[in-house]
Scaffold this motif. Structure first.
Motif, PDB file in Angstrom:
ATOM      1  N   ASP A 175       0.832  -1.196   0.000  1.00 47.49           N
ATOM      2  CA  ASP A 175       0.000   0.000   0.000  1.00 47.49           C
ATOM      3  C   ASP A 175       0.870   1.251   0.000  1.00 47.49           C
ATOM      4  OD1 ASP A 175      -1.993  -1.817   0.185  1.00 47.49           O
ATOM      5  OD2 ASP A 175      -2.707  -1.226   2.173  1.00 47.49           O
ATOM      6  N   MET A 176       0.426   2.301  -0.725  1.00 47.67           N
ATOM      7  CA  MET A 176       1.189   3.539  -0.821  1.00 47.67           C
ATOM      8  C   MET A 176       0.274   4.732  -0.615  1.00 47.67           C
ATOM      9  SD  MET A 176       3.928   2.752  -3.837  1.00 47.67           S
ATOM     10  CE  MET A 176       5.134   3.660  -2.900  1.00 47.67           C
ATOM     11  N   GLU A 177       0.728   5.687   0.244  1.00 48.35           N
ATOM     12  CA  GLU A 177      -0.051   6.892   0.518  1.00 48.35           C
ATOM     13  C   GLU A 177       0.144   7.955  -0.558  1.00 48.35           C
ATOM     14  OE1 GLU A 177       1.788   5.427   2.883  1.00 48.35           O
ATOM     15  OE2 GLU A 177       0.164   4.647   4.144  1.00 48.35           O
TER      16      GLU A 177
ATOM     17  N   GLN B 102       2.011  13.270   3.851  1.00 50.68           N
ATOM     18  CA  GLN B 102       1.963  13.107   5.297  1.00 50.68           C
ATOM     19  C   GLN B 102       1.709  11.647   5.648  1.00 50.68           C
ATOM     20  OE1 GLN B 102      -1.160  15.298   7.086  1.00 50.68           O
ATOM     21  NE2 GLN B 102      -0.596  14.790   9.178  1.00 50.68           N
ATOM     22  N   VAL B 103       2.578  11.057   6.424  1.00 45.02           N
ATOM     23  CA  VAL B 103       2.383   9.675   6.863  1.00 45.02           C
ATOM     24  C   VAL B 103       2.246   9.585   8.380  1.00 45.02           C
ATOM     25  CG1 VAL B 103       3.590   8.699   4.894  1.00 45.02           C
ATOM     26  CG2 VAL B 103       4.893   9.281   6.942  1.00 45.02           C
ATOM     27  N   ALA B 104       2.289  10.754   9.056  1.00 48.38           N
ATOM     28  CA  ALA B 104       2.109  10.781  10.514  1.00 48.38           C
ATOM     29  C   ALA B 104       1.403  12.078  10.887  1.00 48.38           C
ATOM     30  CB  ALA B 104       3.457  10.682  11.224  1.00 48.38           C
ATOM     31  N   ASP B 105       0.738  12.087  12.040  1.00 46.80           N
ATOM     32  CA  ASP B 105       0.060  13.305  12.465  1.00 46.80           C
ATOM     33  C   ASP B 105       1.053  14.271  13.099  1.00 46.80           C
ATOM     34  OD1 ASP B 105       0.580  12.366  15.005  1.00 46.80           O
ATOM     35  OD2 ASP B 105      -1.454  11.602  15.327  1.00 46.80           O
ATOM     36  N   GLU B 106       0.549  15.412  13.617  1.00 39.42           N
ATOM     37  CA  GLU B 106       1.435  16.449  14.145  1.00 39.42           C
ATOM     38  C   GLU B 106       2.240  15.968  15.342  1.00 39.42           C
ATOM     39  OE1 GLU B 106      -1.058  19.743  14.961  1.00 39.42           O
ATOM     40  OE2 GLU B 106      -1.417  20.240  12.845  1.00 39.42           O
ATOM     41  N   GLU B 107       1.749  14.965  16.032  1.00 41.13           N
ATOM     42  CA  GLU B 107       2.472  14.452  17.207  1.00 41.13           C
ATOM     43  C   GLU B 107       3.397  13.299  16.850  1.00 41.13           C
ATOM     44  OE1 GLU B 107      -0.508  13.426  19.998  1.00 41.13           O
ATOM     45  OE2 GLU B 107      -1.185  15.490  20.314  1.00 41.13           O
ATOM     46  N   GLY B 108       3.486  12.970  15.552  1.00 39.36           N
ATOM     47  CA  GLY B 108       4.389  11.910  15.127  1.00 39.36           C
ATOM     48  C   GLY B 108       3.805  10.528  15.146  1.00 39.36           C
ATOM     49  N   ASN B 109       2.513  10.415  15.449  1.00 38.59           N
ATOM     50  CA  ASN B 109       1.873   9.105  15.483  1.00 38.59           C
ATOM     51  C   ASN B 109       1.562   8.634  14.059  1.00 38.59           C
ATOM     52  OD1 ASN B 109       1.727   9.048  18.384  1.00 38.59           O
ATOM     53  ND2 ASN B 109       0.013  10.501  18.224  1.00 38.59           N
ATOM     54  N   THR B 110       1.851   7.405  13.787  1.00 40.85           N
ATOM     55  CA  THR B 110       1.581   6.850  12.463  1.00 40.85           C
ATOM     56  C   THR B 110       0.082   6.821  12.205  1.00 40.85           C
ATOM     57  OG1 THR B 110       3.552   5.476  12.553  1.00 40.85           O
ATOM     58  CG2 THR B 110       1.851   4.850  10.946  1.00 40.85           C
ATOM     59  N   ILE B 111      -0.314   7.275  11.021  1.00 38.09           N
ATOM     60  CA  ILE B 111      -1.730   7.285  10.658  1.00 38.09           C
ATOM     61  C   ILE B 111      -2.113   5.914  10.123  1.00 38.09           C
ATOM     62  CG2 ILE B 111      -3.426   8.282   9.087  1.00 38.09           C
ATOM     63  CD1 ILE B 111      -1.857  10.893   9.290  1.00 38.09           C
TER      64      ILE B 111
ATOM     65  N   VAL C 239      -3.375   5.819  -1.340  1.00 44.05           N
ATOM     66  CA  VAL C 239      -3.975   6.225  -2.609  1.00 44.05           C
ATOM     67  C   VAL C 239      -4.091   5.030  -3.540  1.00 44.05           C
ATOM     68  CG1 VAL C 239      -1.761   6.860  -3.651  1.00 44.05           C
ATOM     69  CG2 VAL C 239      -3.860   7.930  -4.461  1.00 44.05           C
ATOM     70  N   VAL C 240      -3.202   4.049  -3.336  1.00 42.58           N
ATOM     71  CA  VAL C 240      -3.254   2.829  -4.140  1.00 42.58           C
ATOM     72  C   VAL C 240      -2.806   1.670  -3.258  1.00 42.58           C
ATOM     73  CG1 VAL C 240      -0.949   3.313  -5.089  1.00 42.58           C
ATOM     74  CG2 VAL C 240      -2.430   1.672  -6.242  1.00 42.58           C
ATOM     75  N   HIS C 241      -3.582   0.589  -3.275  1.00 41.56           N
ATOM     76  CA  HIS C 241      -3.259  -0.589  -2.481  1.00 41.56           C
ATOM     77  C   HIS C 241      -2.405  -1.560  -3.296  1.00 41.56           C
ATOM     78  CE1 HIS C 241      -5.970   0.329   0.893  1.00 41.56           C
ATOM     79  NE2 HIS C 241      -6.809   0.798  -0.017  1.00 41.56           N
ATOM     80  N   ALA C 242      -1.775  -2.472  -2.600  1.00 41.39           N
ATOM     81  CA  ALA C 242      -0.947  -3.487  -3.265  1.00 41.39           C
ATOM     82  C   ALA C 242      -1.770  -4.226  -4.318  1.00 41.39           C
ATOM     83  CB  ALA C 242      -0.395  -4.464  -2.228  1.00 41.39           C
TER      84      ALA C 242
END
Length: 589
Positions: free
Chosen positions: A178-180, A200-209, A521-524
């Motif tokens: 999977d790709m964001e 963006q792959v993480a929120d403002e606090e650094g947590n993985t989305i 945006v696109v899955h494997a």
């Protein structure tokens, strides 16, 4: 198939018709245009010596083509002129042009039309041998070669396209995970790029989305390995509208009723009509392998196709949603009705026996002029007594067959569903269900909505989970299917109708779904297509083609390339983790 003969150097081919080979025209020396018609613009300014250049407008490319022909009589002369007119005259339609190849450059195709077919003049007095000069105009002055496909092997890929003109690449990107975000950019200019998704792959606090809508199945329905063939009602735990018989086959883009007796036949194996009672539909039933786990909140999308070729035929196909107990929890169908006069679509949501009808309709329904056909059927009559000298007594029973010419009314109806190709989406979160229905185009893209996000509110006793789907194609007997007792066969064979399923997609919805948060945006295994010719990005998944324009950044320019000019094409993905192909059509100025 016989190999096409090469185009002669002293000939040309317009819209499939060859001047020398097909029409006997001798083509003289063509003065090849160096460029297009050019219109220069400049602005005069008072007090200035000379104008201010505004640039050139490059118009059409024009060829003058001298031809000659020999004829032995006035009649042959006139016939040749008529053939020239027919071959090189086309209906005037805005935006329509026709292919032209010249024998001196047969692998390059121009697009245009003839703009002058002048009077033919005699070559010498006393003969019918004649000559004239045709004018061919290509409003798009570029010549095109056959498409070229290049496999991208590096994230910074340097490449020199073929040709001399501007070309418009199409990138097909299929990731193995999977790709964001996916992006394409050219090294020569920072404004030449296309960016799809989010960086963006993480929120403002650094947590993985986390992706809150993980894909559970994406099946293009072009093979049978993920399906189970159901041959008896005892194999399933839900009721079906009909009986089980016949068989299915896989095609390049669908699973359909098997063609019978072979793959080139227009008949289909729904089963033996003589085994089934009138009013009971019958045909093959298959079930998809179960999801990794049954889910309470989900979204599923599937596509079914129904094509009617015989106006009285009654057939259809139906998708059943199945829960973890094997019970039906939704169903959707396309099916002929009203003695074949129309085709309807319908959707039910909820557990079997406690469901809600979400849709039923004859979209675009129009009943045309009816007409009458005749079908010859064979009936029998019984003779159970005969006279003798001794009076009347019971004798052996005789069976006499006689033909009857039965009038059959054909309902000449026109309906979208008669040749229906639809996509259905069912999305469930808690006790709320959204149902959408689209028309589909033959190129795989979705068209107009038939039903858009209709909301169904379930009661607690109507709640369900989702585990898989089943697909049932079926037909109903009509007069033509009845037994001919004289032959032991049906009265008349006819095209039963085409029914198929072309895609099945399902994902789980965690919490309330992704909402506006970044997600893949696109899955494997899916394919993102960045088309720099049409300036659009689409996603191919499970046999469906959906737009991705909402995920394309506003600064994306869908840049072109130029033949003969090297360019470094950069990708924000590792070619080891994705398969990338670039397809383009070389052009020549």
């Amino acid at each position: 198939m016989a190999k096409e003969l090469p185009l002669a150097k002293h000939s040309f081919e317009f819209d499939g018709i060859r001047a020398y080979e097909d029409l006997g025209l001798v083509v003289g020396h063509i003065n090849w245009p160096t460029g297009t018609t050019i219109t220069h613009s400049s602005q005069s300014v008072p007090g200035r010596y000379g104008g201010i250049p505004q640039g050139n407008a490059y118009g059409a490319k024009v060829w003058q083509i001298p031809i000659s022909f020999q004829t032995s009589s006035d009649e042959e002369h006139m016939e040749t002129l008529i053939n020239i007119t027919r071959a090189f005259t086309r209906r005037a339609e805005q935006g329509v042009s026709f292919p032209m190849r010249f024998g001196t450059m047969p692998d390059v195709t121009y697009y245009g039309t003839f703009t002058s077919l002048p009077e033919a003049s005699q070559i010498s007095v006393g003969t019918n041998d004649s000559q004239l000069t045709l004018t061919f105009t290509a409003d798009d002055p570029k010549g095109y070669k056959d498409p070229v496909t290049v496999k991208i092997t590096d994230s910074m890929f340097e490449y020199t396209p073929e040709g001399t003109g501007e070309i418009y690449p199409i990138f097909r990107i299929t990731p193995k995970k999977d790709m964001e975000e996916i992006g394409v950019a050219y090294g020569s200019d920072p404004t030449k790029y296309v960016d799809v998704g989010y960086d963006q792959v993480a929120d403002e606090e650094g947590n993985t989305i986390v992706d809150k809508e993980p894909v559970l199945v994406s099946d293009p329905c072009n093979g049978l390995t993920t399906w189970t063939n159901i041959t008896d009602i005892s194999q399933i735990n839900f009721g079906i509208n009909g009986e089980i018989d016949g068989s299915v086959m896989s095609n390049d883009t669908s699973i359909s009723v098997r063609r019978s007796p072979n793959n080139t036949s227009a008949m289909y194996d729904y089963g033996d009509p003589l085994k089934h009672e009138d009013g009971r539909m019958y045909g093959p039933l298959i079930m998809h392998q179960g999801l990794p786990r049954a889910v309470k909140n989900f979204e599923t999308t599937f596509r079914i196709h129904h094509a009617k070729n015989y106006s009285r035929a009654i057939s259809g196909n139906e998708v059943y949603g199945i829960d973890s107990n094997g019970k039906c929890i939704f169903r959707a169908y396309l099916q002929d009705a009203s003695q074949g006069r129309s085709t309807q679509g319908a959707i039910w949501i909820g557990p079997e026996g406690n469901d809600i009808q979400a849709y039923k309709g004859y979209k675009d329904y129009h009943n045309g002029k009816d007409y009458t056909n005749h079908v010859t059927i064979v009936k029998n009559r019984h003779v159970s007594s005969r006279k003798t000298r001794g009076g009347k007594h019971k004798g052996k029973t005789d069976v006499n067959y006689y033909q009857a010419n039965v009038k059959i009314k054909n309902f000449n109806s026109t309906s979208y569903f008669n040749q229906g190709f639809i996509q259905c989406r069912i999305r469930k979160v808690g006790l709320k269900v959204w149902v959408s229905l689209w028309k589909c185009k033959n190129n795989g893209k979705t068209g107009d909505y038939i039903l858009k996000n209709k909301v169904i509110n379930l009661s607690k006793d109507q709640d369900f989970d989702f585990a898989t789907i089943a697909w049932h194609a079926k037909k109903n007997n009509i007069t033509e299917d009845k037994l001919n007792p004289k032959t032991g066969k049906v009265n008349k064979e006819y095209n039963y109708g085409w029914n198929s399923i072309t895609s099945y997609f399902a994902k789980e919805i965690l919490d309330d779904g992704n909402g506006d948060e970044p997600h893949p945006v696109v899955h494997a295994g899916e394919t993102a297509v960045i088309d720099c010719e049409r300036n659009e990005t689409t996603l191919i998944h499970g046999g469906a083609v959906d737009p991705l324009e909402k995920r394309v950044s506003l600064g994306s320019t869908y840049p072109s390339l130029w033949g003969g000019q090297s360019e470094v094409i950069g990708f924000n993905v590792d070619p080891k983790e994705v398969d990338i192909e670039m397809t383009y059509r070389p052009t020549y100025l």
